[in-house]
Structures are given as C-alpha cells and as structure tokens.
Design a protein around this motif. Structure first.
Motif, PDB file in Angstrom:
ATOM      1  N   VAL A 100       0.857  -1.192   0.000  1.00  0.00           N
ATOM      2  CA  VAL A 100       0.000   0.000   0.000  1.00  0.00           C
ATOM      3  C   VAL A 100       0.890   1.237   0.000  1.00  0.00           C
ATOM      4  CG1 VAL A 100      -1.667   1.339   1.336  1.00  0.00           C
ATOM      5  CG2 VAL A 100      -1.936  -1.126   1.134  1.00  0.00           C
ATOM      6  N   THR A 101       0.636   2.130  -0.941  1.00  0.00           N
ATOM      7  CA  THR A 101       1.464   3.334  -1.050  1.00  0.00           C
ATOM      8  C   THR A 101       0.655   4.623  -1.012  1.00  0.00           C
ATOM      9  OG1 THR A 101       1.377   3.200  -3.470  1.00  0.00           O
ATOM     10  CG2 THR A 101       3.247   2.131  -2.372  1.00  0.00           C
ATOM     11  N   LYS A 102      -0.682   4.514  -0.976  1.00  0.00           N
ATOM     12  CA  LYS A 102      -1.473   5.745  -0.982  1.00  0.00           C
ATOM     13  C   LYS A 102      -2.589   5.686   0.053  1.00  0.00           C
ATOM     14  CE  LYS A 102      -4.745   4.493  -4.680  1.00  0.00           C
ATOM     15  NZ  LYS A 102      -5.281   4.917  -6.001  1.00  0.00           N
ATOM     16  N   PHE A 103      -3.137   6.859   0.328  1.00  0.00           N
ATOM     17  CA  PHE A 103      -4.213   7.015   1.302  1.00  0.00           C
ATOM     18  C   PHE A 103      -5.503   7.358   0.575  1.00  0.00           C
ATOM     19  CE2 PHE A 103      -6.625  10.218   3.811  1.00  0.00           C
ATOM     20  CZ  PHE A 103      -7.105   9.370   4.796  1.00  0.00           C
ATOM     21  N   ILE A 104      -6.608   6.718   0.982  1.00  0.00           N
ATOM     22  CA  ILE A 104      -7.921   7.013   0.420  1.00  0.00           C
ATOM     23  C   ILE A 104      -8.718   7.799   1.463  1.00  0.00           C
ATOM     24  CG2 ILE A 104     -10.024   6.074  -0.604  1.00  0.00           C
ATOM     25  CD1 ILE A 104      -7.531   5.436  -2.198  1.00  0.00           C
ATOM     26  N   PRO A 105      -9.009   9.079   1.223  1.00  0.00           N
ATOM     27  CA  PRO A 105      -9.739   9.896   2.208  1.00  0.00           C
ATOM     28  C   PRO A 105     -11.208   9.518   2.288  1.00  0.00           C
ATOM     29  CG  PRO A 105      -9.372  11.154   0.216  1.00  0.00           C
ATOM     30  CD  PRO A 105      -8.619   9.864   0.029  1.00  0.00           C
ATOM     31  N   CYS A 106     -11.840   9.882   3.382  1.00  0.00           N
ATOM     32  CA  CYS A 106     -13.228   9.498   3.628  1.00  0.00           C
ATOM     33  C   CYS A 106     -14.195  10.153   2.657  1.00  0.00           C
ATOM     34  CB  CYS A 106     -13.626   9.822   5.071  1.00  0.00           C
ATOM     35  SG  CYS A 106     -13.570  11.589   5.478  1.00  0.00           S
ATOM     36  N   TYR A 107     -13.848  11.316   2.118  1.00  0.00           N
ATOM     37  CA  TYR A 107     -14.826  12.047   1.303  1.00  0.00           C
ATOM     38  C   TYR A 107     -15.097  11.401  -0.054  1.00  0.00           C
ATOM     39  CZ  TYR A 107     -10.562  14.217  -0.626  1.00  0.00           C
ATOM     40  OH  TYR A 107      -9.332  14.447  -1.172  1.00  0.00           O
ATOM     41  N   VAL A 108     -14.335  10.372  -0.419  1.00  0.00           N
ATOM     42  CA  VAL A 108     -14.623   9.694  -1.683  1.00  0.00           C
ATOM     43  C   VAL A 108     -15.844   8.782  -1.559  1.00  0.00           C
ATOM     44  CG1 VAL A 108     -12.203   9.793  -2.370  1.00  0.00           C
ATOM     45  CG2 VAL A 108     -13.071   7.751  -1.231  1.00  0.00           C
ATOM     46  N   HIS A 109     -16.254   8.502  -0.310  1.00  0.00           N
ATOM     47  CA  HIS A 109     -17.459   7.709  -0.053  1.00  0.00           C
ATOM     48  C   HIS A 109     -18.389   8.528   0.834  1.00  0.00           C
ATOM     49  CE1 HIS A 109     -15.773   3.965  -1.676  1.00  0.00           C
ATOM     50  NE2 HIS A 109     -14.638   4.323  -1.104  1.00  0.00           N
ATOM     51  N   PRO A 110     -19.554   8.951   0.336  1.00  0.00           N
ATOM     52  CA  PRO A 110     -20.469   9.776   1.145  1.00  0.00           C
ATOM     53  C   PRO A 110     -20.800   9.171   2.501  1.00  0.00           C
ATOM     54  CG  PRO A 110     -21.195   9.736  -1.132  1.00  0.00           C
ATOM     55  CD  PRO A 110     -20.069   8.742  -1.029  1.00  0.00           C
ATOM     56  N   GLY A 111     -21.037   7.864   2.543  1.00  0.00           N
ATOM     57  CA  GLY A 111     -21.344   7.215   3.817  1.00  0.00           C
ATOM     58  C   GLY A 111     -20.185   7.279   4.790  1.00  0.00           C
ATOM     59  N   HIS A 112     -18.975   7.128   4.282  1.00  0.00           N
ATOM     60  CA  HIS A 112     -17.788   7.205   5.136  1.00  0.00           C
ATOM     61  C   HIS A 112     -17.585   8.626   5.647  1.00  0.00           C
ATOM     62  CE1 HIS A 112     -15.829   3.377   3.203  1.00  0.00           C
ATOM     63  NE2 HIS A 112     -17.104   3.226   3.485  1.00  0.00           N
ATOM     64  N   LEU A 113     -17.853   9.606   4.767  1.00  0.00           N
ATOM     65  CA  LEU A 113     -17.732  11.009   5.175  1.00  0.00           C
ATOM     66  C   LEU A 113     -18.724  11.338   6.279  1.00  0.00           C
ATOM     67  CD1 LEU A 113     -16.610  13.859   4.834  1.00  0.00           C
ATOM     68  CD2 LEU A 113     -18.244  14.208   2.970  1.00  0.00           C
TER      69      LEU A 113
END
Length: 225
Positions: A100-113
C-alpha cells in the motif's frame, strides 16, 4: 563485440539501479528477514553490489553480505533468485505481496464522510464537560434550548468519551498492524493518515483499505494473464 565480463558488468548496473529505484521495499525486506533488523534500521537500505555468489546491502551505516545458495550460473538468473528471496521474506515476516502506497480519504465515499463527521463532532463535543454548561459555545448557541438534554450529556460525558477513545484506539492499533502487513511504517506520512482517520472514524477506514488492497490484487492478477 561485448565480452562476457562487460555484459555481466552492464547487467550488474541494471540490477542495482532497478532494485534501488523500483524495489526498495524488497531490499528492505531482505535485511529485515535475514538480519532481523527493524523497519527503522532498514529505512535507508540500498543494494550496493551483486555478483553470482552474493549481494551486498548497506543500511544504517552497516553492510550486509548475503550469499546466494547455490551461486547463480549467470546474471540472467538474478531476477528469479531475487523474486524468490523476496517471497521467502514475505512469508517469514508475515507480510502481504500487496504493498500500500497511498491514502484514500473518507470524502470519496459519502457514507464514510458522514460517519467521519459524526464521530469527529462527538469527539469534540464530549472532549470536555464544560461544553454542556452555560457559557460554552455549544450550550449558548444550541443546547440552551434543551437544558435537560444538556444535563444528560454532561452526566454521560466521562463514560462516553472514555469508551470512544478505548474502542477507536483499539481500531487504530488494528489499522497499524494491517498497514505493516502491507509495507507501511510510522516513517511514512501515508501511515499516519490511515491511522489518524481510523482513530476518528473507526471501521469505515478499514473498509477503504480493504477496497484498495482488493483493487491492487486484481490489477496484479490481471498482469499475469
């Protein structure tokens, strides 16, 4: 016409350049596995030499000489030998072949945000009991309309914040363990982003990590065909 010696020298230079530029994680794993070094010690690991009988890796001011057993017959064998050694290191260290080399922020998924936002607001609101008393911004601008609810929040504040911190700290520790399996350490900013967001939002961050790992695995499998 190139001589065998000049061909081996050119192959050696290509291997060193390729391993240090594109596979430093593998070089680090060789040392972690074969020299029982920590992730901090191998942070600057670089392959400095390779021959038919051994490779040399410098890390933390030291030089490790790792013999090839049995010796290679030619430099053309290097790729297969180094890949096998990396697979052996992955298995011994309990690591995944997916890095894993990158971070996925929460705002890419409305439910996660939404989950992240709710958890963050709760952490901030319940961080101090004074937030539920007159004179605070929260009380004077919102909770003054429902004093009974403010009183209830004041009573449960120490229990709720304590439970939240304990649960989310446990989840963040689990995230750190998962990240180590996929090659991330506290020396990388990406590690801190994953762990920090996991401490705030909890399980939804692990869902994003799992999704990223699944995506990278599918891409890796597709390249085999």
């Amino acid at each position: 016409m190139a001589t065998p010696d000049s061909q081996d020298l050119a192959a050696r230079e290509r291997i060193l350049k390729h391993m240090n530029a594109d596979h430093q994680d593998s070089v680090q794993r060789y040392i972690e596995h074969l020299r029982n070094a920590s992730f901090f010690q191998v942070r600057d690991a670089r392959m400095t030499d390779i021959s038919l009988t051994e490779m040399r890796i410098r890390y933390s001011g030291k030089e490790a000489v790792i013999p090839f057993e049995p010796p290679m017959k030619s430099m053309r064998d290097a790729r297969e030998r180094l890949v096998q050694m990396d697979q052996d290191a992955l298995q011994a260290l309990g690591r995944s072949d997916i890095t894993v080399t990158k971070f996925i922020p929460c705002y890419v998924h409305p439910g996660h945000l939404f989950n992240f936002s709710q958890c963050l607001v709760t952490f901030i609101a319940f961080s101090r009991p004074s937030h539920f008393k007159p004179g605070s911004l929260l009380f004077d601008n919102l909770l003054y309309r429902t004093p009974s609810f403010a009183s209830f929040c004041l009573k449960i504040q120490p229990f709720l914040i304590g439970i939240m911190v304990a649960i989310h700290a446990f989840e963040a520790a689990g995230m750190a363990k998962r990240l180590r399996k996929h090659g991330l350490t506290p020396l990388q900013m990406t590690w801190w982003l994953w762990v920090a967001t996991c401490f705030i939002e909890g399980i939804t961050s692990t869902w994003r990590l799992d999704g990223l790992v699944d995506q990278k695995r599918k891409e890796k499998e597709a390249k085999k065909h």
